[in-house]
Enzyme design. Sequence first.
Site, PDB file in Angstrom:
ATOM      1  CB  CYS A  73       7.117   1.291   6.495  1.00  0.00           C
ATOM      2  SG  CYS A  73       5.505   2.641   5.619  1.00  0.00           S
ATOM      3  CG  LEU A  74       7.130   1.457   0.338  1.00  0.00           C
ATOM      4  CD1 LEU A  74       6.693   1.581  -1.394  1.00  0.00           C
ATOM      5  CD2 LEU A  74       7.859   0.150  -0.504  1.00  0.00           C
TER       6      LEU A  74
ATOM      7  CD  GLN B 176       3.738   5.286   2.762  1.00  0.00           C
ATOM      8  OE1 GLN B 176       2.886   4.866   2.243  1.00  0.00           O
ATOM      9  NE2 GLN B 176       5.390   4.646   3.025  1.00  0.00           N
TER      10      GLN B 176
ATOM     11  CG  HIS C 109       1.301   6.424   6.240  1.00  0.00           C
ATOM     12  ND1 HIS C 109       2.563   6.392   6.783  1.00  0.00           N
ATOM     13  CD2 HIS C 109       1.496   4.715   5.850  1.00  0.00           C
ATOM     14  CE1 HIS C 109       3.599   5.302   6.438  1.00  0.00           C
ATOM     15  NE2 HIS C 109       3.106   4.660   5.830  1.00  0.00           N
TER      16      HIS C 109
ATOM     17  N   GLY D 133       1.100  -0.946  -0.133  1.00  0.00           N
ATOM     18  CA  GLY D 133       0.084  -0.141  -0.368  1.00  0.00           C
ATOM     19  C   GLY D 133       0.952   1.255  -0.081  1.00  0.00           C
TER      20      GLY D 133
ATOM     21  CG  HIS E  67       0.408   0.333   6.845  1.00  0.00           C
ATOM     22  ND1 HIS E  67       1.787  -0.025   7.723  1.00  0.00           N
ATOM     23  CD2 HIS E  67       1.087   1.136   6.620  1.00  0.00           C
ATOM     24  CE1 HIS E  67       2.876   0.319   8.033  1.00  0.00           C
ATOM     25  NE2 HIS E  67       2.307   1.066   7.033  1.00  0.00           N
ATOM     26  CD  GLU E  68      -0.666   2.670   3.333  1.00  0.00           C
ATOM     27  OE1 GLU E  68      -0.199   3.200   2.870  1.00  0.00           O
ATOM     28  OE2 GLU E  68       0.290   0.857   2.828  1.00  0.00           O
TER      29      GLU E  68
HETATM   30 ZN    ZN Z   1       3.772   2.693   5.940  1.00  0.00          ZN
END
Ligand code: ZN
Length: 182
Positions: free
Chosen positions: A102-103, A54, A148, A49, A144-145
């Site tokens: 996580c990226l 991000q 963010h 995701g 998670h998203e």
């Molecule tokens: Zn993440």
Amino acid sequence: MAILKVARLGHPVLRQPARPVPVDEIRSAETQRLIDDMIDTMREYDGAGLAGNQVHALKQIAVIEVAANPRYPDAPAIPLTVVINPVVTPISEETEDGWEGCLSVPDMRGVVARYTAVRLECHDREGRRVELVAKDFFARVIQHETDHLHGIVYLDRMRDLRTLSHLVEWNKHWLGIRQQDD
Ligand code: ZN
């Protein structure tokens, strides 16, 4: 189409709340291009995701997709889902521990407790209202998203930082060890 630069932990944009996207703005060429670029970026880096913050866009947009993802070899597939202005409500109090990465926190994994089932209300990329119930890994990625978009990263949700691992060490020492419910 373009691959966007991904903000890493420490960049303030990850700690700021994203703003809701007005429905008439969802259909704009600019928003549609951002969504396409976010999908490309997620796929390029094998993310499950990606949230607006991000990619330095403080808009409540997230994209989710899991299709034979090498970063999550055991994860069930999730079809491409575009989530705009999400409101997430847990359906039960039940939580489950699971590994997350996580990226924006490259090459790390940690155990996070998430609700096992949530109701998601949001808009899709056409601006239509969507309501769905998600369970297990899909529910985890949604949480998670959505975090963010509120300036929260998974590290904030970890109850025990001792599971935090570099990916190389994780592959060596943790892979295959299933975390159980409390
Ligand atoms: Zn993440």
